[in-house]
Design an enzyme around this catalytic site. Sequence first.
Site, mmCIF file in Angstrom:
data_model
loop_
_atom_site.group_PDB
_atom_site.id
_atom_site.type_symbol
_atom_site.label_atom_id
_atom_site.label_comp_id
_atom_site.label_asym_id
_atom_site.label_seq_id
_atom_site.Cartn_x
_atom_site.Cartn_y
_atom_site.Cartn_z
ATOM 1 N N ARG A 1 73.521 0.744 65.941
ATOM 2 C CA ARG A 1 72.505 0.405 66.709
ATOM 3 C C ARG A 1 71.537 -0.343 65.742
ATOM 4 O O ARG A 1 70.425 -0.344 66.270
ATOM 5 C CB ARG A 1 71.947 1.258 67.679
ATOM 6 N N CYS B 1 70.370 0.825 75.192
ATOM 7 C CA CYS B 1 71.747 1.250 75.231
ATOM 8 C C CYS B 1 72.195 2.316 75.886
ATOM 9 O O CYS B 1 71.208 3.189 76.354
ATOM 10 C CB CYS B 1 72.648 1.443 73.686
ATOM 11 N N TRP C 1 79.429 4.516 85.799
ATOM 12 C CA TRP C 1 78.929 4.112 84.409
ATOM 13 C C TRP C 1 79.393 5.093 83.297
ATOM 14 O O TRP C 1 78.981 5.545 82.224
ATOM 15 C CB TRP C 1 77.198 4.585 84.451
ATOM 16 N N LYS D 1 72.638 -7.648 87.120
ATOM 17 C CA LYS D 1 73.610 -7.234 86.507
ATOM 18 C C LYS D 1 74.827 -8.269 86.241
ATOM 19 O O LYS D 1 74.933 -9.069 87.043
ATOM 20 C CB LYS D 1 74.524 -6.077 87.437
ATOM 21 N N HIS E 1 60.529 -2.100 84.400
ATOM 22 C CA HIS E 1 61.230 -2.619 83.023
ATOM 23 C C HIS E 1 60.426 -3.643 82.075
ATOM 24 O O HIS E 1 60.677 -3.793 80.914
ATOM 25 C CB HIS E 1 62.287 -3.489 83.564
ATOM 26 N N LYS F 1 69.083 -2.820 67.734
ATOM 27 C CA LYS F 1 68.317 -2.220 68.477
ATOM 28 C C LYS F 1 66.798 -1.699 67.696
ATOM 29 O O LYS F 1 65.699 -1.965 67.937
ATOM 30 C CB LYS F 1 68.680 -0.792 69.073
ATOM 31 N N ASP G 1 70.801 9.714 92.945
ATOM 32 C CA ASP G 1 70.750 8.468 92.309
ATOM 33 C C ASP G 1 71.996 7.904 92.482
ATOM 34 O O ASP G 1 73.121 8.561 91.889
ATOM 35 C CB ASP G 1 70.148 8.514 91.009
ATOM 36 N N GLU H 1 64.314 -1.099 94.416
ATOM 37 C CA GLU H 1 63.828 -2.114 93.670
ATOM 38 C C GLU H 1 63.357 -3.269 94.773
ATOM 39 O O GLU H 1 64.337 -3.759 95.501
ATOM 40 C CB GLU H 1 64.473 -2.622 92.516
#
Length: 763
Positions: free
Chosen positions: A16, A524, A569, A120, A702, A19, A607, A673
Amino acid sequence: MTRTHNLGFPRIGARRELKFALEAYWQGRSSAAELNTQAALLRERHWAAQAAVDLVPVGDFSLYDQVLDMSFTLGHLPQRFQGFDGPELDNYFRVARGRSAPQVAGHGACCGVAAGEMTKWFDSNYHYIVPEFRAGQTFHLDASRLLQQLAEAQAQGRHAKPVLIGPLTYLALGKAKDGSERLDLLSPLLAVYAELLDTLAAHGARWVQIDEPLLATELDPGWAQAYRDAYAVLGTRRAQLLVATYFGPLRENLPLLAELPVQGVHLDAVNARDEVAPLLAALPGDRVLSLGVINGRNIWLTDLNATLDWLEPVARQLGERLWLAPSCSLLHVPVDLAQEQQLDAELRSWLAFALQKLDELALLARALREGRAAVQAELAANAAALAGRRASPRVHNPAVAQALARVDARLGQRPSPHAQRAATQAARLQLPAFPTTTIGSFPQTAEIRQARSRFKAGEVTAAAYDDAMRREIAHCVKAQETLGLDVLVHGEAERNDMVEYFGEQLVGYAFSQFGWVQSYGSRCVKPPLLFGDISRPRPITVAWSRHAQSLTERPMKGMLTGPVTMLNWSFVRDDQPRAITCRQLALALREEVLDLERAGLPIIQIDEAALREGLPLRRAQWGDYLDWAVACFRLMAGGVADATQIHTHMCYSEFSDILPAIAAMDADVITIETSRSDMALLDAFRSFRYPNQIGPGVYDIHSPNIPSQADIVTLMKRAAERVPAERLWVNPDCGLKTRQWAEVTPALQRMVAAARQLRAELG
Ligand SMILES: CN1c2c(nc(N)[nH]c2=O)NC[C@@H]1CNc1ccc(C(=O)N[C@@H](CCC(=O)N[C@@H](CCC(=O)N[C@@H](CCC(=O)O)C(=O)O)C(=O)O)C(=O)O)cc1
Ligand SMILES: N[C@@H](CCS)C(=O)O
Ligand SMILES: [Zn+2]
C-alpha cells in the site's frame, strides 16, 4: 503466435505504498515532488512485474481514480472547480475529496467545494468520481499524464499500450445534473478522443486499449447507434484500437461489438465463455480477438487444463489474431500471494493474486505456443491443487447443508406487520421526534489501528487488547451522550473492517495479511476469502455490545453486517451458486441477531451496504438476485420479537429502481445516503409509499467538509415534505470511521442541534 497483454494492474502497491504516499501528502507531511516520485517508482515496479506480458498497460495507474483522470484528460471539470489558480495536483484532489471552507464561528461550510460524487464502478467495490455534464459544455485535450507515463514505460523498454475509458462508457458513467441529454455531447467529446488517439500514436503507441464495459449492459437503441457513430470516427485514427469489454457477457451487443471498425476487441471469456465462438464467427477476418481467460475479479486458481481444452482449437483457428489477457483489469485483486506466509499452505495452493494470475497467463500462452508438454509439470501441479480443493473436507460441512435444508420462508417472517411493531418499539424506546443516531463506526484512530497491529504481531496480549478496545468503546459512548444523540452505537473500534471482521470469526472463511484492494482513493479493503461452508462457532459481537449497553441508559444499537454484503465484499467460492453461499451466511448470522436480542439490545442494525452493487449488470437478472438477497436478509433478521427494532443501512443513493425489494426487506428503519442528491431519492420513497421509517443521511461523511446546522435543517425539511415527519430519523450518510474526532464532534453537534430545531419547528 498468441500474444499476451494486461488490461490494468493494481496501483496501490503490494504494501500500500501509494496509500501512504497520498496520505502523507494530504496531511502536509510530504511534497508534491515526493508523491510524484513514489508514484513513478510504483509504475516502474509494476511494469517490471509485468515484464513477461507482451503489451503492458499505461495510464491504468492513477493517483486517485481512473475516471477522474479521464475527466482531466478531456478537460472536463465541473464548473465549481474551474478557475482554481493553485497547482493542478491540488485541484485534482479538490475534485476527489472536496474542501471545507474555513470554519468561522456562526458560519457553515457554505463556501467549501463539495467533492465530486462517488459511486460504484459497475458491480465492483471500487468507487469512481462521477463526471458531471451539462448542456453545451466543451472539452479540450490534456494528454500530459498519458504522455508522461507512456514515455516512462518506453524508457524502461516496455511495449506500452495506453488505456482509456471509452467515450460511451465515459458518458454513461457520468450524470447530467441539468437533465440534458448526455449523447448530445458525443460529437465534441469525439473530437478530443480523436486528437488524443493521434497524439498517442505520434508518441509511439501502436495499440490503444479503449475500455467499453458498458457493452456488457443493456443499451438503449440511441446508445447502440452512438457506438456505431463513435467508432466510425475513432476507428480511422492512426492508433490501432482494441475495444475492451468486461464484467459480463455481451449478449445482444455482440454483433454491435463485432461490427465496430476497430482493429481488435476484448471479450471477458470467464463470464462469457459461450460467446467466444459466436464472436469469432461474427468478427471480420482481420481483427484481433483478445480473450480474457483469467478471472480478474476473484482469487482462485485458474483451471489451466480445462482452459486449454477449449482454447487450443481457438488458437489454431486464430493464430496471430489471438491475444490472451485477464478478464478485466487486475485492479480488483491483491498484488502478490507470495506475501501471504501466514496463510496455510493448502489454502494458498488454491489461490492466485495479480502476479500469480500473470504467471498463469504466461503459462497458457506458452502451452499454446510450444504445446502442453513444455509446461507439463506446471499443469500437473495446477490440476493437483484443484483436485485437492474439490475434495477438501474443509470446504464441505454436511451439518451446514442439513441446516440449510431445514430453512423455510417462515423463518424470515417477523411476528407482526411494521405498523404494529413500530408501536411496540416506540413504547419501549421512548424516542423523541426526529431521533438522532449514527451509522455505527466512529473514528478508527491511529491509536486503535496501532493497538490492533501490535496485538496481531503478538506484542500485546489478548486481554490488554480487549481492555484497550473496551476503553475506546467507553470513550465513544460517553462522547455520544455528551453530544446528546438518542440512539447510541458502540463505535466498531474492535473491527478492522465491517466485512473482514466477521469473516475472521466465521468458519469457512480465511483471511490474508496483505491482500489489499483499492476501494476509493487511498482507502483499501482486505476482502476475506470465503472458501467453504459457513458456520458461526461462537457469538461474535455480543460481549462488545453488552459492554456498550452497560455504560448507558440510552438505547444501544447492536451492529452487524448482513449476508448480502458479506457475500459481495468477500472473495467467494466459485464452486456453488452465490445464492447458496449467501443463505449459509444468513443462517449463521441469524444466530448472532438472536444472541444480541437475548443480551438485551433493543435495536439491531444489519448493514446491507453492498446490496445494490451486487445487482447483476443486466436488468433482466435483477429479479432473481433481489429475490434471494431479500430472502437472505429476512432469514437473518426475521427471528426477533416485535419489540426489537431492526435497522438496515445502505450507502449510495440509487435505490429508486429497487424500492419494492427494499420494502420487502421489512427493516423497521433504513438509513441511506441522500445528502449528495439533496434528498431527491426521497421522491421515489414518497411515490412508492415506502411504509417503514427512514433516516436519510444528512451529510456526506466521505468528505472532510463539516455541515452547517442550517444545511441539515434545510435537507430534513425537504425530507419532511416527502416522508411523514414521524417516520424520519436524523443521521449521517455512512459510518464515521474515516473521519477524525475533530471533524466528527462539530458535525454531530450541528446534527443534534438541527434535530432539536426541527422538533421545535415541526415536531
Ligand atoms: C463502507 N465501505 C466499505 C466497503 N467495503 C468494505 N469491505 N468495507 C467498508 O467499510 N465498500 C464501500 C465503502 C468503502 N469505504 C471504505 C472506508 C474506509 C476504508 C478504510 O478506512 N480502510 C482502511 C483499512 C481498514 C483496515 O482493515 N484496517 C486494519 C489494518 C490497519 C493497518 O493498516 N494497520 C497498519 C498499521 C497502522 C498504524 O500503525 O497506524 C499495518 O498493519 O501496517 C485494521 O484496522 O486493523 C484503510 O486505511 O484503507 C475502506 C473502505
Ligand atoms: N456500520 C458501518 C456501515 C458502513 S457502510 C459503519 O458505520 O462503518
Ligand atoms: Zn455506509
